[in-house]
Design a protein around this motif. Sequence first.
Motif, mmCIF file in Angstrom:
data_model
loop_
_atom_site.group_PDB
_atom_site.id
_atom_site.type_symbol
_atom_site.label_atom_id
_atom_site.label_comp_id
_atom_site.label_asym_id
_atom_site.label_seq_id
_atom_site.Cartn_x
_atom_site.Cartn_y
_atom_site.Cartn_z
ATOM 1 N N VAL A 245 -89.598 54.050 -14.858
ATOM 2 C CA VAL A 245 -90.325 55.309 -14.695
ATOM 3 C C VAL A 245 -89.656 56.126 -13.589
ATOM 4 N N ARG A 246 -89.195 57.325 -13.929
ATOM 5 C CA ARG A 246 -88.555 58.194 -12.931
ATOM 6 C C ARG A 246 -89.611 58.817 -12.032
ATOM 7 N N LYS A 247 -89.294 58.889 -10.728
ATOM 8 C CA LYS A 247 -90.220 59.475 -9.773
ATOM 9 C C LYS A 247 -90.394 60.973 -9.990
ATOM 10 N N ASP A 248 -89.303 61.669 -10.341
ATOM 11 C CA ASP A 248 -89.351 63.130 -10.351
ATOM 12 C C ASP A 248 -90.163 63.709 -11.499
ATOM 13 N N ASP A 249 -90.143 63.073 -12.675
ATOM 14 C CA ASP A 249 -90.834 63.670 -13.824
ATOM 15 C C ASP A 249 -91.784 62.708 -14.552
ATOM 16 N N GLY A 250 -91.885 61.463 -14.091
ATOM 17 C CA GLY A 250 -92.799 60.515 -14.727
ATOM 18 C C GLY A 250 -92.374 60.055 -16.102
ATOM 19 N N SER A 251 -91.129 60.318 -16.469
ATOM 20 C CA SER A 251 -90.663 59.889 -17.795
ATOM 21 C C SER A 251 -90.337 58.407 -17.793
ATOM 22 N N LEU A 252 -90.493 57.795 -18.952
ATOM 23 C CA LEU A 252 -90.149 56.389 -19.138
ATOM 24 C C LEU A 252 -88.788 56.332 -19.810
ATOM 25 N N ARG A 253 -87.826 55.689 -19.157
ATOM 26 C CA ARG A 253 -86.452 55.654 -19.643
ATOM 27 C C ARG A 253 -86.057 54.222 -20.037
ATOM 28 N N LEU A 254 -85.311 54.111 -21.122
ATOM 29 C CA LEU A 254 -84.824 52.818 -21.583
ATOM 30 C C LEU A 254 -83.366 52.647 -21.202
ATOM 31 N N TYR A 255 -83.066 51.515 -20.562
ATOM 32 C CA TYR A 255 -81.701 51.126 -20.216
ATOM 33 C C TYR A 255 -81.396 49.839 -20.983
ATOM 34 N N SER A 256 -80.524 49.949 -21.970
ATOM 35 C CA SER A 256 -80.242 48.814 -22.850
ATOM 36 C C SER A 256 -79.364 47.786 -22.148
ATOM 37 N N GLY A 257 -79.686 46.516 -22.358
ATOM 38 C CA GLY A 257 -78.939 45.443 -21.732
ATOM 39 C C GLY A 257 -77.766 44.988 -22.570
ATOM 40 N N THR A 258 -76.685 44.623 -21.897
ATOM 41 C CA THR A 258 -75.501 44.094 -22.575
ATOM 42 C C THR A 258 -75.342 42.595 -22.369
ATOM 43 N N GLY A 259 -76.219 42.018 -21.561
ATOM 44 C CA GLY A 259 -76.096 40.614 -21.197
ATOM 45 C C GLY A 259 -75.643 40.433 -19.774
ATOM 46 N N THR A 260 -74.855 41.405 -19.294
ATOM 47 C CA THR A 260 -74.366 41.359 -17.910
ATOM 48 C C THR A 260 -74.606 42.670 -17.174
ATOM 49 N N ASP A 261 -75.161 43.679 -17.867
ATOM 50 C CA ASP A 261 -75.323 44.997 -17.275
ATOM 51 C C ASP A 261 -76.367 45.757 -18.082
ATOM 52 N N VAL A 262 -76.737 46.964 -17.639
ATOM 53 C CA VAL A 262 -77.619 47.841 -18.401
ATOM 54 C C VAL A 262 -77.043 49.252 -18.386
ATOM 55 N N THR A 263 -77.256 49.978 -19.468
ATOM 56 C CA THR A 263 -76.793 51.363 -19.572
ATOM 57 C C THR A 263 -77.924 52.234 -20.101
ATOM 58 N N TYR A 264 -78.017 53.453 -19.584
ATOM 59 C CA TYR A 264 -79.067 54.366 -20.029
ATOM 60 C C TYR A 264 -78.922 54.686 -21.516
ATOM 61 N N THR A 265 -80.051 54.613 -22.220
ATOM 62 C CA THR A 265 -80.039 54.881 -23.658
ATOM 63 C C THR A 265 -80.784 56.161 -24.007
ATOM 64 N N LYS A 266 -82.080 56.215 -23.633
ATOM 65 C CA LYS A 266 -82.877 57.382 -24.017
ATOM 66 C C LYS A 266 -84.224 57.361 -23.298
ATOM 67 N N GLN A 267 -84.915 58.488 -23.381
ATOM 68 C CA GLN A 267 -86.286 58.569 -22.893
ATOM 69 C C GLN A 267 -87.219 58.073 -23.987
ATOM 70 N N ILE A 268 -88.177 57.219 -23.612
ATOM 71 C CA ILE A 268 -89.100 56.663 -24.621
ATOM 72 C C ILE A 268 -90.557 56.963 -24.304
ATOM 73 N N GLY A 269 -90.817 57.779 -23.272
ATOM 74 C CA GLY A 269 -92.198 58.118 -22.960
ATOM 75 C C GLY A 269 -92.282 59.149 -21.856
ATOM 76 N N SER A 270 -93.457 59.761 -21.717
ATOM 77 C CA SER A 270 -93.703 60.746 -20.665
ATOM 78 C C SER A 270 -95.091 60.509 -20.076
ATOM 79 N N GLY A 271 -95.329 61.075 -18.894
ATOM 80 C CA GLY A 271 -96.634 60.951 -18.258
ATOM 81 C C GLY A 271 -96.904 59.605 -17.622
ATOM 82 N N TRP A 272 -95.859 58.859 -17.313
ATOM 83 C CA TRP A 272 -96.048 57.512 -16.788
ATOM 84 C C TRP A 272 -96.257 57.481 -15.285
ATOM 85 N N SER A 273 -96.252 58.618 -14.624
ATOM 86 C CA SER A 273 -96.557 58.624 -13.192
ATOM 87 C C SER A 273 -98.012 58.257 -12.928
ATOM 88 N N GLY A 274 -98.840 58.357 -13.943
ATOM 89 C CA GLY A 274 -100.249 57.992 -13.813
ATOM 90 C C GLY A 274 -100.525 56.525 -14.067
#
Length: 377
Positions: A245-274
């Motif tokens: 969950v990003r602090k600035d906009d409350g969006s939920l972001r997915l970072y896909s795992g490779t087994g040894t690392d993670v990379t940003y993939t996409k936004q999967i939700g909003s309003g998660w600051s609540g």
Amino acid sequence: MTQHALRRSALTLLAASALSALIPLAAAAPASAASVATWDKVAACESGGNWSINTGNGYYGGLQFSKSTWDFFGGGAYASYPHQASKTEQILIGEKALAGQGEGAWPICGPAAGLGSDDRDPYPTQPAVQRDHDYTGDGNDDLLGVSAGDDKLRLYVGNGAGQFASQEVGPGWGGMDKVRAADFNNDGDGDLVAREASTGDLYLYLGNGGGGFKSTVKIGTGWNSMSDFVAGDFTGDGKADIAAVRKDDGSLRLYSGTGTDVTYTKQIGSGWSGMSKLAAGDFNGDGRADLVAMAKATGDLNLYVGTSTGVAPAIRIGQNWGGIDKLTLADIDSDGRADVVATIASTGDLYHYASMSNSLKAGVRIGQGWGGTSHLV
């Protein structure tokens, strides 16, 4: 004959029989599978539900196998004696005995538990059971916590029945403000991902299957821009990902795992600051991670089922959760579904809320004195 004599004669006879002697029994079409819940009933009757019992009477473990029966059905592949094997491994051997002789292998406890009328597979091969919290390789999920007084990471080894034995893992964890568990490299051993508070750096700790970690690697920087994050296999590829969950906009972001690392993939939700008290795990047993979070405004606990594109809309699974201090998801009853495990802020008691796929059972207290634990993983 006593109950014990009946049980022992059946199991000993089965183990001593040649394969040809089993054919007529197989022709009688005995039950070939039973759910974990039914096996728990058998174990409760046979051994009081103690899966590691060894009283010296020649019968071992939750299902009270003789050594010869255990060996006959291949138990030696797991452990020399039944009580040294995990609950899951004992049930798998029990399945083989059930397929060969039916519930008569446990003449009193089998019928009493309904063993012959339950045809559910205890451990379906698809989807695979996620063991994000298994740090000892015994097939049971464990818990981890950081002691607030000395900043030591402690492992609480689970027995598959909501009981834990504590052991120290290592010092120096006071600098981590977020710690999450998941199997990042799909090797069956639980791993950890943690954020260093002073730098925002993200570290991956790969588990060694023996209660410790074999490597530590920095996998990200700037993670102090996230108010919270969880780990689990959201993409269904067997490797853990991170949802943050990003602090600035409350969006939920997915970072896909490779087994040894993670990379940003996409936004999967909003309003998660609540939302607060985020946790991830396979709540419904479908092989994909789900999210659980508490709405700050209402105290409702919501389930967000993982999908191929992100997470589904919220399902309320609890009310009045504002008194919860820490919360995680772990399959501590070894039924293939991650349960809610939480500490109560006012008492420090640890509670288990078993998953029912889209709802929760009533909480059961399984521990005390957890108020001094700064993380529950």
